[in-house]
Design a protein around this motif. Structure first.
Motif, PDB file in Angstrom:
ATOM      1  N   VAL A   1       0.827  -1.217   0.000  1.00 49.79           N
ATOM      2  CA  VAL A   1       0.000   0.000   0.000  1.00 49.79           C
ATOM      3  C   VAL A   1       0.856   1.260   0.000  1.00 49.79           C
ATOM      4  O   VAL A   1       0.344   2.369   0.160  1.00 49.79           O
ATOM      5  CB  VAL A   1      -0.938   0.022   1.232  1.00 49.79           C
ATOM      6  CG1 VAL A   1      -1.966  -1.095   1.154  1.00 49.79           C
ATOM      7  CG2 VAL A   1      -0.150  -0.077   2.534  1.00 49.79           C
ATOM      8  N   GLY A   2       2.162   1.125  -0.208  1.00 48.63           N
ATOM      9  CA  GLY A   2       3.080   2.244  -0.044  1.00 48.63           C
ATOM     10  C   GLY A   2       2.865   3.404  -0.980  1.00 48.63           C
ATOM     11  O   GLY A   2       3.224   4.540  -0.663  1.00 48.63           O
ATOM     12  N   GLN A   3       2.265   3.153  -2.148  1.00 48.03           N
ATOM     13  CA  GLN A   3       2.045   4.258  -3.097  1.00 48.03           C
ATOM     14  C   GLN A   3       0.976   5.224  -2.607  1.00 48.03           C
ATOM     15  O   GLN A   3       0.858   6.336  -3.129  1.00 48.03           O
ATOM     16  CB  GLN A   3       1.698   3.710  -4.493  1.00 48.03           C
ATOM     17  CG  GLN A   3       0.253   3.291  -4.695  1.00 48.03           C
ATOM     18  CD  GLN A   3      -0.055   1.897  -4.197  1.00 48.03           C
ATOM     19  OE1 GLN A   3       0.497   1.434  -3.210  1.00 48.03           O
ATOM     20  NE2 GLN A   3      -0.946   1.211  -4.888  1.00 48.03           N
ATOM     21  N   TYR A   4       0.201   4.831  -1.612  1.00 48.59           N
ATOM     22  CA  TYR A   4      -0.851   5.703  -1.077  1.00 48.59           C
ATOM     23  C   TYR A   4      -0.432   6.400   0.216  1.00 48.59           C
ATOM     24  O   TYR A   4      -1.246   7.084   0.826  1.00 48.59           O
ATOM     25  CB  TYR A   4      -2.135   4.904  -0.853  1.00 48.59           C
ATOM     26  CG  TYR A   4      -2.882   4.624  -2.137  1.00 48.59           C
ATOM     27  CD1 TYR A   4      -3.579   5.637  -2.783  1.00 48.59           C
ATOM     28  CD2 TYR A   4      -2.874   3.358  -2.709  1.00 48.59           C
ATOM     29  CE1 TYR A   4      -4.250   5.398  -3.972  1.00 48.59           C
ATOM     30  CE2 TYR A   4      -3.545   3.105  -3.892  1.00 48.59           C
ATOM     31  CZ  TYR A   4      -4.236   4.130  -4.529  1.00 48.59           C
ATOM     32  OH  TYR A   4      -4.892   3.891  -5.704  1.00 48.59           O
ATOM     33  N   VAL A   5       0.809   6.227   0.628  1.00 49.05           N
ATOM     34  CA  VAL A   5       1.299   6.966   1.793  1.00 49.05           C
ATOM     35  C   VAL A   5       1.472   8.427   1.392  1.00 49.05           C
ATOM     36  O   VAL A   5       2.220   8.738   0.466  1.00 49.05           O
ATOM     37  CB  VAL A   5       2.643   6.401   2.288  1.00 49.05           C
ATOM     38  CG1 VAL A   5       3.219   7.272   3.391  1.00 49.05           C
ATOM     39  CG2 VAL A   5       2.458   4.971   2.787  1.00 49.05           C
ATOM     40  N   ASN A   6       0.779   9.321   2.067  1.00 46.56           N
ATOM     41  CA  ASN A   6       0.816  10.741   1.705  1.00 46.56           C
ATOM     42  C   ASN A   6       2.063  11.434   2.234  1.00 46.56           C
ATOM     43  O   ASN A   6       2.637  11.028   3.243  1.00 46.56           O
ATOM     44  CB  ASN A   6      -0.424  11.464   2.258  1.00 46.56           C
ATOM     45  CG  ASN A   6      -1.649  11.239   1.390  1.00 46.56           C
ATOM     46  OD1 ASN A   6      -1.598  11.410   0.175  1.00 46.56           O
ATOM     47  ND2 ASN A   6      -2.740  10.838   2.001  1.00 46.56           N
ATOM     48  N   ASN A   7       2.461  12.497   1.539  1.00 46.92           N
ATOM     49  CA  ASN A   7       3.535  13.354   2.046  1.00 46.92           C
ATOM     50  C   ASN A   7       3.027  14.138   3.244  1.00 46.92           C
ATOM     51  O   ASN A   7       1.825  14.277   3.455  1.00 46.92           O
ATOM     52  CB  ASN A   7       4.000  14.328   0.961  1.00 46.92           C
ATOM     53  CG  ASN A   7       4.654  13.605  -0.196  1.00 46.92           C
ATOM     54  OD1 ASN A   7       5.356  12.629  -0.006  1.00 46.92           O
ATOM     55  ND2 ASN A   7       4.397  14.078  -1.401  1.00 46.92           N
ATOM     56  N   CYS A   8       3.947  14.663   4.026  1.00 46.95           N
ATOM     57  CA  CYS A   8       3.527  15.458   5.176  1.00 46.95           C
ATOM     58  C   CYS A   8       2.956  16.801   4.701  1.00 46.95           C
ATOM     59  O   CYS A   8       3.165  17.219   3.567  1.00 46.95           O
ATOM     60  CB  CYS A   8       4.700  15.687   6.118  1.00 46.95           C
ATOM     61  SG  CYS A   8       5.971  16.759   5.451  1.00 46.95           S
ATOM     62  N   SER A   9       2.234  17.451   5.564  1.00 46.00           N
ATOM     63  CA  SER A   9       1.682  18.769   5.272  1.00 46.00           C
ATOM     64  C   SER A   9       2.404  19.807   6.133  1.00 46.00           C
ATOM     65  O   SER A   9       3.278  19.475   6.932  1.00 46.00           O
ATOM     66  CB  SER A   9       0.181  18.787   5.582  1.00 46.00           C
ATOM     67  OG  SER A   9      -0.030  18.614   6.971  1.00 46.00           O
ATOM     68  N   HIS A  10       2.034  21.060   5.987  1.00 52.79           N
ATOM     69  CA  HIS A  10       2.639  22.101   6.820  1.00 52.79           C
ATOM     70  C   HIS A  10       2.239  21.930   8.276  1.00 52.79           C
ATOM     71  O   HIS A  10       2.968  22.310   9.185  1.00 52.79           O
ATOM     72  CB  HIS A  10       2.214  23.485   6.314  1.00 52.79           C
ATOM     73  CG  HIS A  10       2.786  23.828   4.975  1.00 52.79           C
ATOM     74  ND1 HIS A  10       4.129  24.031   4.782  1.00 52.79           N
ATOM     75  CD2 HIS A  10       2.196  23.992   3.755  1.00 52.79           C
ATOM     76  CE1 HIS A  10       4.346  24.319   3.497  1.00 52.79           C
ATOM     77  NE2 HIS A  10       3.188  24.291   2.863  1.00 52.79           N
ATOM     78  N   GLU A  11       1.059  21.351   8.495  1.00 60.36           N
ATOM     79  CA  GLU A  11       0.565  21.193   9.866  1.00 60.36           C
ATOM     80  C   GLU A  11       1.050  19.905  10.526  1.00 60.36           C
ATOM     81  O   GLU A  11       1.223  19.849  11.738  1.00 60.36           O
ATOM     82  CB  GLU A  11      -0.974  21.208   9.869  1.00 60.36           C
ATOM     83  CG  GLU A  11      -1.597  22.531   9.443  1.00 60.36           C
ATOM     84  CD  GLU A  11      -1.549  22.736   7.942  1.00 60.36           C
ATOM     85  OE1 GLU A  11      -1.493  21.729   7.207  1.00 60.36           O
ATOM     86  OE2 GLU A  11      -1.540  23.908   7.499  1.00 60.36           O
TER      87      GLU A  11
END
Length: 268
Positions: free
Chosen positions: A224-234
């Motif tokens: 499922v690694g392709q759906y790991v999101n990048n971090c956000s500013h928050e």
């Protein structure tokens, strides 16, 4: 018209980083969250040996759980068959195991196998980040620091191989340190290419890769690694990518759980 404009803006946000002039003008405007790795040899948060052992342990557990479906493979690997029967007997706490029948074996779901093996489960779901789409969540258990939590599935391309048409509108292409690209898109042309290559490489009953990550029912719950999101500013990132080359001596009967396939037939 407003709906069309919103769709164009959405596509631009997912595609703008492909344009070098845009990057040159706007790189300073947003805080980038890439993990800088000066050399590929330094790209090791977890030792390769630990990654290998985690995958081996997980895949063996999945194989044993699905042993009744592996008859054709085990018939060609008698020594391997004995090893798995021994592992099954230990797992079931029995002194003897019938070598021909396993009707009494309780079959767990892949997610349950992952929990019983590593102590946690992960799954795809709607992301809590605004406009992020699908994300990956720990749905059960606890993940200790320095643990492998997923694999990035997809077709593996070398630098010179054709990927232009697959890349159009595709946010799932991952670039490795050495320039190798992994197309983790489970839809459209990318899906067709992966399936074609996967079936091209199958040797009799031996599947050299896993196609189930293209569906909603995963055979390998780590894919499922392709759906790991990048971090956000928050919110800061709590996972990072690490590259790992599968060794040549990886057990052939377990390759059916590998969610990657190479585009070139002459490269392993």
């Amino acid at each position: 018209q407003a709906a069309m404009l919103r769709e164009l803006q959405r596509r631009w946000r997912s595609y703008k980083y492909r344009f070098v002039p845009w990057l040159a003008l706007n790189l300073r405007r947003q805080r980038r969250t890439l993990r800088y790795v000066p050399e590929s040899s330094q790209d090791k948060i977890i030792a390769d040996e630990d990654v290998f052992e985690t995958l081996l342990k997980t895949f063996r557990a999945l194989f044993i759980n699905d042993l009744s479906r592996q008859a054709d493979i085990l018939a060609l690997l008698p020594e391997v068959k004995c090893q798995y029967l021994e592992l099954l007997s230990v797992e079931q706490k029995r002194s003897e195991v019938n070598a021909c029948h396993h009707q009494g074996q309780h079959v767990f779901s892949p997610e349950e196998v992952l929990f019983n093996t590593l102590g946690f489960t992960v799954s795809r779901d709607r992301s809590s980040l605004v406009s992020a789409g699908t994300g990956v969540f720990v749905t059960r258990g606890f993940v200790p620091r320095g643990t492998v939590v997923s694999m990035y599935p997809g077709t593996v391309y070398r630098k010179h191989e054709p990927i232009f048409f697959q890349s159009l509108g595709n946010p799932f292409i991952f670039r490795c340190i050495d320039g190798v690209l992994i197309d983790g898109n489970d839809k459209g042309l990318s899906r067709s290419v992966y399936r074609s290559c996967s079936r091209r490489d199958q040797l009799g009953p031996f599947q050299m890769s896993d196609e189930s990550w293209l569906t909603a029912t995963l055979q390998n719950p780590l894919a499922v690694g392709q759906y790991v999101n990048n971090c956000s500013h928050e919110k800061a990132a709590n996972v990072c990518y690490q590259e790992f080359d599968m060794p040549g001596h990886f057990p052939v009967e377990l390759k059916q759980y590998l969610p990657n396939i190479v585009y070139s037939h002459d490269i392993e």
